[in-house]
Design an enzyme around this catalytic site. Structure first.
Site, PDB file in Angstrom:
ATOM      1  N   LYS A  64       0.818  -1.226   0.000  1.00 38.80           N
ATOM      2  CA  LYS A  64       0.000   0.000   0.000  1.00 38.80           C
ATOM      3  C   LYS A  64       0.851   1.275   0.000  1.00 38.80           C
ATOM      4  O   LYS A  64       0.420   2.313  -0.496  1.00 38.80           O
ATOM      5  CB  LYS A  64      -0.963   0.006   1.193  1.00 38.80           C
ATOM      6  CG  LYS A  64      -2.119  -0.973   1.020  1.00 38.80           C
ATOM      7  CD  LYS A  64      -3.118  -0.827   2.149  1.00 38.80           C
ATOM      8  CE  LYS A  64      -4.284  -1.786   1.984  1.00 38.80           C
ATOM      9  NZ  LYS A  64      -5.298  -1.648   3.018  1.00 38.80           N
ATOM     10  N   ASP A 100     -10.156   2.804   1.699  1.00 37.70           N
ATOM     11  CA  ASP A 100     -10.386   2.252   3.047  1.00 37.70           C
ATOM     12  C   ASP A 100     -11.073   3.296   3.928  1.00 37.70           C
ATOM     13  O   ASP A 100     -11.882   2.971   4.801  1.00 37.70           O
ATOM     14  CB  ASP A 100      -9.063   1.840   3.708  1.00 37.70           C
ATOM     15  CG  ASP A 100      -8.559   0.502   3.166  1.00 37.70           C
ATOM     16  OD1 ASP A 100      -9.374  -0.257   2.601  1.00 37.70           O
ATOM     17  OD2 ASP A 100      -7.354   0.232   3.295  1.00 37.70           O
TER      18      ASP A 100
HETATM   19  P1  NAP Z   1      -0.672  -3.538   9.733  1.00 41.65           P
HETATM   20  O1  NAP Z   1      -0.208  -2.350   8.967  1.00 41.65           O
HETATM   21  O2  NAP Z   1       0.203  -4.697   9.856  1.00 41.65           O
HETATM   22  O3  NAP Z   1      -1.023  -2.912  11.153  1.00 41.65           O
HETATM   23  C1  NAP Z   1      -1.655  -3.512  12.184  1.00 41.65           C
HETATM   24  C2  NAP Z   1      -1.171  -2.880  13.492  1.00 41.65           C
HETATM   25  O4  NAP Z   1      -1.657  -3.738  14.491  1.00 41.65           O
HETATM   26  C3  NAP Z   1       0.345  -2.898  13.677  1.00 41.65           C
HETATM   27  O5  NAP Z   1       0.937  -1.738  13.170  1.00 41.65           O
HETATM   28  C4  NAP Z   1       0.478  -3.010  15.163  1.00 41.65           C
HETATM   29  O6  NAP Z   1       0.356  -1.720  15.790  1.00 41.65           O
HETATM   30  C5  NAP Z   1      -0.746  -3.819  15.566  1.00 41.65           C
HETATM   31  N1  NAP Z   1      -0.364  -5.223  15.758  1.00 41.65           N
HETATM   32  C6  NAP Z   1       0.168  -6.077  14.854  1.00 41.65           C
HETATM   33  N2  NAP Z   1       0.397  -7.288  15.411  1.00 41.65           N
HETATM   34  C7  NAP Z   1       0.000  -7.184  16.699  1.00 41.65           C
HETATM   35  C8  NAP Z   1      -0.005  -8.080  17.807  1.00 41.65           C
HETATM   36  N3  NAP Z   1       0.425  -9.324  17.684  1.00 41.65           N
HETATM   37  N4  NAP Z   1      -0.483  -7.625  18.978  1.00 41.65           N
HETATM   38  C9  NAP Z   1      -0.936  -6.354  19.104  1.00 41.65           C
HETATM   39  N5  NAP Z   1      -0.934  -5.471  18.097  1.00 41.65           N
HETATM   40  C10 NAP Z   1      -0.480  -5.866  16.923  1.00 41.65           C
HETATM   41  O7  NAP Z   1      -2.017  -4.087   9.162  1.00 41.65           O
HETATM   42  P2  NAP Z   1      -3.229  -3.262   8.551  1.00 41.65           P
HETATM   43  O8  NAP Z   1      -3.108  -3.176   7.099  1.00 41.65           O
HETATM   44  O9  NAP Z   1      -3.392  -2.008   9.335  1.00 41.65           O
HETATM   45  O10 NAP Z   1      -4.450  -4.256   8.839  1.00 41.65           O
HETATM   46  C11 NAP Z   1      -4.839  -4.527  10.139  1.00 41.65           C
HETATM   47  C12 NAP Z   1      -6.103  -5.392  10.201  1.00 41.65           C
HETATM   48  O11 NAP Z   1      -7.172  -4.699   9.600  1.00 41.65           O
HETATM   49  C13 NAP Z   1      -5.963  -6.722   9.439  1.00 41.65           C
HETATM   50  O12 NAP Z   1      -6.635  -7.699  10.168  1.00 41.65           O
HETATM   51  C14 NAP Z   1      -6.685  -6.437   8.131  1.00 41.65           C
HETATM   52  O13 NAP Z   1      -7.236  -7.611   7.566  1.00 41.65           O
HETATM   53  C15 NAP Z   1      -7.781  -5.498   8.602  1.00 41.65           C
HETATM   54  N6  NAP Z   1      -8.263  -4.632   7.531  1.00 41.65           N
HETATM   55  C16 NAP Z   1      -9.548  -4.790   7.145  1.00 41.65           C
HETATM   56  C17 NAP Z   1     -10.063  -4.009   6.155  1.00 41.65           C
HETATM   57  C18 NAP Z   1     -11.500  -4.198   5.750  1.00 41.65           C
HETATM   58  O14 NAP Z   1     -11.879  -3.758   4.661  1.00 41.65           O
HETATM   59  N7  NAP Z   1     -12.321  -4.789   6.584  1.00 41.65           N
HETATM   60  C19 NAP Z   1      -9.273  -3.035   5.520  1.00 41.65           C
HETATM   61  C20 NAP Z   1      -7.949  -2.885   5.954  1.00 41.65           C
HETATM   62  C21 NAP Z   1      -7.454  -3.696   6.970  1.00 41.65           C
HETATM   63  P3  NAP Z   1       1.305  -1.300  17.024  1.00 41.65           P
HETATM   64  O15 NAP Z   1       2.668  -1.772  16.655  1.00 41.65           O
HETATM   65  O16 NAP Z   1       1.150   0.169  17.014  1.00 41.65           O
HETATM   66  O17 NAP Z   1       0.780  -1.943  18.249  1.00 41.65           O
END
Ligand code: NAP
Length: 435
Positions: A64, A100
């Site tokens: 992204k 998003d």
């Molecule tokens: P990402 O960039 O990897 O970010 C997720 C954040 O969650 C990380 O930066 C981290 O924040 C925290 N995190 C990751 N692993 C963790 C753990 N084991 N324990 C606690 N915190 C943790 O991912 P993303 O793209 O933001 O996506 C996140 C979620 O949203 C995914 O499940 C994705 O499928 C979902 N999503 C859904 C949609 C939809 O349309 N429904 C759209 C986008 C994303 P910190 O390091 O700050 O704690």
């Protein structure tokens, strides 16, 4: 139209199904492919994209941000959020967007969680959180607490994103959800690790609502914990569908009814929704509603008929006191909203109270049956509507008063300018997402 989804590993993606449903509902011949590209091959792929391999693509983890240097222009939103999930190709120019943001807004709307005036706590400071925070700040959230495992880093990353709202960044030890809406943007609890939650269940005591961006499983442990405490919870499937439809709007350069999002979401989730008809007295709601219930093999519920059965004639109730009638109507709207798989016909004035529409919209797709007022006027002698027969000018007044409310609450506006059969077919087409 050739479309696709760019990512590294995509085997379980729902996107092709959603976009195929959208393309077929819109009558557009096109394909939507999964495009798995290894990191070292991204530059080459972006080069071929410019050359015309696809008309538009979506972008997911981990690209992204990585695609941004290859784009010729960015929407204001994508620039601000710092990530792109949709690319439009115009000749050899690539333009990046972030849908998003819109998808999250649609998820809140569908669950009737207003951003405005609410206090939000957002778990996780990753990619999705940027769109979520920007949306909440732009739409009047009262305060936002961002919870991160690395609060200092998060504070720097999100600097300036929430200019309109007071934002605090805390670690998990600073969590307090009393009277707040919780949004989970971490992947914790996602399939196949579905038996974990990002927070302990007792932290949810006093929380107002939970919105989890995860959609697989459809009920995460966080959602189940919330529901066991009586806290309403929603998953992220509606967001996934809504961001896809927003991308289609960009690629097709047209606006698309909310009811297509609702129809695709209903069919993918398997949830049983209601089909709600609103409109002026005499606009054909009852006839069309009965036809639809029969064809769709759904239950039929007529709010006015129920009120008359339980409380006596509506004209009598009305003559005693409109306020009393509106109270009864509100209770009936709540009762109707608890139904599922039901065609619900409403009274003409149901839109006068926002709470009625909130309840009905939570469990149903709302169709405004728009019969031109002159047609209602010419039909009126054939009906037995005493209120309208008494004073026909009142009908025009009522129409002027209510038309904007009907439009504002409708997920879809259906012209009823021919016969009932045609109107029923038009609703059916929208409900089923077919042409
Ligand atoms: P990402 O960039 O990897 O970010 C997720 C954040 O969650 C990380 O930066 C981290 O924040 C925290 N995190 C990751 N692993 C963790 C753990 N084991 N324990 C606690 N915190 C943790 O991912 P993303 O793209 O933001 O996506 C996140 C979620 O949203 C995914 O499940 C994705 O499928 C979902 N999503 C859904 C949609 C939809 O349309 N429904 C759209 C986008 C994303 P910190 O390091 O700050 O704690």
């Amino acid at each position: 139209m050739k479309l696709g989804l760019l990512g590294e590993k995509l085997s379980h993606s729902l996107s092709p199904k959603i976009h195929q449903m959208a393309l077929s509902a819109l009558g557009i011949a096109g394909s939507y492919e999964l495009i798995e590209v290894a990191r070292e091959n991204l530059p080459e792929f972006m080069h071929t994209l410019k050359g015309g391999t696809f008309d538009g693509i979506n972008v997911t983890i981990p690209y992204k941000k990585a695609v941004m240097p290859y784009l010729d222009d960015l929407s204001e939103g994508a620039k601000r959020i710092g990530a792109v999930n949709t690319i439009l190709r115009e000749d050899s120019r690539l333009i990046g967007y972030n849908t998003d943001y819109d998808g999250f807004g649609a998820l809140l709307d569908a669950n009737v969680v207003p951003a405005s005036g609410e206090n939000f706590t957002v778990l996780g400071a990753g990619g999705a959180a940027h769109g979520v925070l920007a949306y909440l700040s732009d739409h009047g959230a009262k305060s936002i607490t961002l919870v991160s495992r690395s609060p200092k880093k998060a504070e720097d990353d999100f600097l300036g994103l929430t200019a309109n709202t007071r934002m605090t960044v805390v670690g998990y030890d600073g969590l307090n959800l009393t009277d707040r809406v919780l949004v989970n943007t971490t992947p914790v609890g996602m399939h196949p690790n579905a038996d974990v939650s990002p927070i302990p269940s007792d932290a949810l005591l006093g929380c107002k609502a939970v919105v989890d961006l995860i959609y697989n499983p459809s009920k995460t442990k966080l959602m189940l914990d919330a529901e066991s405490l009586g806290v309403p919870a929603a998953n992220g499937l509606y967001m996934l569908v809504a961001q896809a439809i927003k991308a289609e709007e960009i690629w097709q350069s047209r606006s698309i009814d909310v009811c297509l999002t609702r129809s695709i979401h209903r069919r993918i989730s398997g949830e049983q929704q209601n089909l709600v008809i609103i409109g002026m007295p005499g606009s054909g709601k009852t006839t069309v509603g009965r036809m639809l219930a029969e064809r769709l093999k759904m239950e039929y519920f007529d709010m006015d008929a129920y009120i008359e059965q339980e409380h006596g004639s509506i004209s009598d109730l009305f003559e005693k006191s409109e306020a009393h009638f509106r109270e009864i109507e509100s209770e009936t709207a709540k009762l109707a909203a608890r139904k599922s798989n039901t065609v619900i016909c409403t009274g003409g004035g149901v839109v006068k109270r926002a709470d009625n529409m909130k309840h009905l919209a939570k469990t149903g797709c709302i169709f405004f049956l728009d019969r031109p007022v002159e047609r209602i006027f010419s039909d009126v002698d054939e009906t037995s509507r005493p209120l309208l027969q008494k004073d026909k000018t009142a009908l025009f007044r009522l129409y002027d008063e209510r038309i904007e409310l009907y439009k504002a609450y409708a997920h879809c506006i259906i012209a009823n300018d021919k016969d009932a059969e045609t109107a029923a077919n038009r609703i059916l087409e929208k409900w089923q997402g077919e042409r």
